[in-house]
Scaffold this active site. Structure first.
Site, mmCIF file in Angstrom:
data_model
loop_
_atom_site.group_PDB
_atom_site.id
_atom_site.type_symbol
_atom_site.label_atom_id
_atom_site.label_comp_id
_atom_site.label_asym_id
_atom_site.label_seq_id
_atom_site.Cartn_x
_atom_site.Cartn_y
_atom_site.Cartn_z
ATOM 1 N N LYS A 36 0.830 -1.214 0.000
ATOM 2 C CA LYS A 36 0.000 0.000 0.000
ATOM 3 C C LYS A 36 0.867 1.266 0.000
ATOM 4 O O LYS A 36 0.534 2.268 -0.649
ATOM 5 C CB LYS A 36 -0.915 0.004 1.221
ATOM 6 N N GLU A 85 0.878 6.670 -6.620
ATOM 7 C CA GLU A 85 -0.244 7.624 -6.724
ATOM 8 C C GLU A 85 0.255 9.065 -6.759
ATOM 9 O O GLU A 85 -0.197 9.865 -7.569
ATOM 10 C CB GLU A 85 -1.156 7.397 -5.513
#
Lengths: 341, 341, 341, 341
Positions: free
Chosen positions: C188, C195
């Protein structure tokens, strides 16, 4: 003054020689007996073991470690077992400043003093002197001032900064008490981070100059490669040894690193003996990690570090991913040579 | 030797003074009569117009332009109309090297010679001398050698590069014929590109040092802000004037730019008089554009340029896009202060 | 299946609702009683304290934490005191993976199982489902598979990857057991690092489009500012809402983040409600620190992070240093507006 | 509607097929007769020369060029000699937008219309449709709308952007009139610049995941190499095909590029068939040059471009300079392998 020195590599042995020349007494130890013997010829007192070293030094003693960062904790553990309250250990190597904080606390519990000393100067330090960035208790720093003063370049090494009063602190001599434990290596860490950035700036610029003849090289035209739009503007054959030499006088980018670059290019304008795998020794990495903890943007310092990683093949998989993507969406097949050549 | 000088700003007027001190004769012109008058007091011959300037100089004459890059073409057009075959024009400003290629070709058609001279040295040049990077015909360069020699710092300004023979070219004096038209400004362009990178390296490093006390500042804990994991490692109050001072002696990162930084910090450790809107004057941009044409990676030099753009608010819309995205996917609302503070 | 949920912010409450809709039973607790009450209306079992929560769940129980990273350790400590061997704790927030390793080890000593679950999906997750990246013991992962399956988007959310066999693992449903403790948050973490990079790529590109009219703006000519060479090439008024919309169909850069960008620009082409102070919530920083430990070059991911720092004023001192240097060597005085405007 | 197509490579031939399928008539020409013959089988009208092509099309005709950027000007010159006032030429390749401005002006003088169409979609475009970014006169754009509509993906290719009214412009179908000459390729240029950045973000992130096992690898300790401080935190064996697959559903970073990456990794998790020499086809470079002209900071887009340069060995000399400097100041000798391995 008397100082013990453990670790007699390029840095440690030169520092001992500089101290001896300036009248200090050095007791030296290293795993390699030859290194000890060599310094004994120059007047140092040799020791065949840590134990012998400590036994030859009146208490309280001061012992300087000049070791690879990865070896410090083990040697320091062995050494500390031989020391008494009031003794002083100096770590002059490339330790992470967080290790200094930890070590300072651990040793203090036993009454042993600890200084961290970031040391810059390289192989030229024997003659030029060393720039010393020091962390730890202030009175211990003051106690060792004669040693620092002998190692440092001295006031005459640079012109006085305008507005600075004579005798206003040791920085002008080339050594500085930067703060508590770790402050010395913190400053040295950032120093090296800056060093990476400055070096990269010169290296990138010289690469542009070297390729100023790109307009002379033939290149094929296909959908994968864009043609150079103005080949007539890239017809220069730049003489890098002469250019770096001219920059040494009067230009805004004059520096010691530029002097060294001119020197290397003078010996070999192609630098053909270098393969271009560039090491990094820790401080550059820790600098970035500190910057991130502080939320300080460091585009330049990071880029300089990553260029070193890449020079050692560490971007290869990343590039394979890019080629794979290009193949998937565009049917692009990798080319085997640089298109512009 | 006689030289005409057009443009008497910070750079032009100091260069005239340096030439006068070394026995050369200068005919000077600028739009501001006061600038001309000031140099007349120092021994220059003043001219009230380009026409008067040219009429006061025996043929063939040599006239140096020291003007903002954007003004060169117009003044050069006016001047060239007054010149004859055999006359020489020197552009010592910050022109794009491609303009030199064009101008050199245009003037050559009329028998007028053109040299491009990248000039580094700043306001200190009057005393320190100027580093001169020169492009154009070699015999014109040789003809003007006395002028270049007077402007340049001279051999004594730096120690001899090991391995370099005495008298092996003018680079050692601080001026260099780099190649045909444009070569001088090309080298100066890359010089400035490097300058931006070196400056940014110091600036970023000093910002890390300044924030080494971040662990002392309180910060709130929420889902938007990560807590600093080791606040105890960021408790240092670094003394930037002393640190830059100590680096000036013996360290690997000693440089003239560092000397100037120490000087500025000596005057004001907070640099509070500076708002931090950093200009860029063209060469930094052209350096990157050249690198891209050559397919040379310049991570550091680009980053240094972009940091200047950003300092002037040029990233604002980009940041608004990021905030808008964060709001769309995460419902994140902008915070009004730096989370870590 | 029954799940406890602690933390009922944007993410936690939506996840509970998604689980309830798919037939699972949820016992919920948060400090804010209103958040608990709101979910009770939707069918959750409310608890007024950790103690009440644990007492309402048959053993062995499974409790999911959806809390700010900085609060996890304290709540986890309180909770663990109430748990027995065999119980399961899941941390679905934004924890550093190193905390997972530590917690996993500590809890294992008491027989309590621990899973770390990196959760992506944002406010849209209630409808779209959540992408779950999971670390910890494999049999605990298998035990909770019904929960993960209900939270995840499911196979139908995307077309099948060519070459992939149906039913070959849970990744196709949108959840994945990535490895031992910390592996979920590690994946993550890197996800968020990516991102940041993807977001920055769009933001920078849109900024270029927005400024494609720069040739229309007047600008002054002086030695500090280079004139735009080809203003006639920058006369475009780009319609960003339409451009982002057209890219959504058929282009190589289609993505969910692009969809959201088009959506934000549709609402306000100027994004005037956003000031452009961009937060970063930890994972972006840890990604870079991991990359540096691994010696992996991450120019793009770092730049994206630093742009966020800079958006919050964290480069200000660095820029002041640059202005100070420019003043020292060139006498340059800061300009008060962007030269090109 | 009838369209001529010149250039029948991967892109051109697929576009013809898509147009034929949707009932348009295509006259095709390419240097390779086999490419023409292949499309004739699919229903296109073949031409053996430009002359034959033009003679087979009623006036005014519309001819689309789908050629390498470097070939456009020559073919366009040959073609224009055969055209009459009122005819239309479309350049759908990867031209620099500045060439469009020039060509548009030149052709307008002869009454010939010119559109520049940035075309994205890659090899998947035949089925997915192409995203078309169009510059030039608006009425010519309107005239060719049926062609653009057939090539574009159509409204159904994505969900409607919230807040957007149905039928509000062509962007929703996947084509857009962006502005006057050059606007189409300008938008496509920035599109590709963004594409490079997005691709690099994924590639860097995957490289971090791949090296999450670095703690398992042995490494030597010396003064050149810093030891990894926490090897126990880097013990993960990450399954990249599964991780990219799980990200495809519900995560914030879902995208078509991610779909393709998952597909490539599904075929070969090691990507061993790719050497990692990454091409760049012009738009990435021009994007940066435009950004610099506009003074827009583009750290991420530049870094992505430079990583491609570096992948092709273009940083080698720069790295040699760094190694030379390190040798000069520190006596450092290059290491032959990555220290951390």
């Amino acid at each position: 003054m008397q100082l013990g020195m453990i670790g007699l590599g390029r840095m440690g042995s030169s520092m001992v020689r500089r101290l001896l020349r300036r009248g200090h007494e050095c007791v030296v130890y290293a795993r390699r007996a030859a290194a000890v013997a060599s310094l004994q010829k120059d007047g140092a007192i040799g020791a065949a073991s840590l134990q012998e070293m400590v036994s030859r030094m009146p208490k309280p003693c001061a012992i300087w470690l000049m070791l690879p960062a990865a070896s410090v904790d083990q040697v320091l553990g062995d050494l500390a077992a031989l020391l008494d309250a009031g003794d002083i250990v100096i770590d002059g190597g490339n330790s992470h400043y967080r290790d200094d904080i930890r070590r300072g606390t651990e040793l203090r519990a036993r009454g042993i003093h600890y200084l961290d000393v970031g040391t810059s100067g390289g192989v030229a330090g024997l003659e030029r002197g060393y720039c010393l960035m020091i962390g730890g208790e202030n009175d211990i720093f003051e106690h060792l001032r004669p040693i620092f003063s002998a190692l440092a370049p001295g006031v005459a090494a640079a012109t006085r900064t305008p507005g600075r009063k004579a005798g206003a602190g040791s920085a002008e001599e080339g050594f500085l008490h930067c703060g508590p434990h770790g402050a010395g290596h913190f400053v040295k860490m950032v120093h090296n981070g800056i060093e990476y950035g400055v070096m990269a700036a010169y290296a990138e610029g010289l690469n542009i100059l070297r390729n100023a003849n790109v307009g002379k090289r033939t290149h094929e035209h296909d959908a994968e490669t864009t043609p150079l739009r103005d080949p007539e503007c890239y017809q220069y054959e730049m003489d890098l040894p002469e250019i770096t030499e001219v920059w040494r006088r009067g230009s805004v980018i004059g520096s010691w690193l530029l002097d060294l670059t001119a020197q290397a290019l003078q010996q070999d304008p192609e630098l053909a003996t270098y393969g271009g795998r560039v090491s990094d020794s820790g401080e550059g990495r820790w600098t970035i990690q500190a910057a991130i903890d502080e939320a300080v943007p460091v585009h330049v310092l990071s880029a300089a570090l990553y260029e070193r990683f890449t020079s050692r093949g560490q971007a290869d998989f990343s590039n394979q991913v890019l080629s794979a993507m290009r193949h998937e969406f565009g049917g692009h097949v990798e080319k085997t040579g640089e298109g512009l050549k």
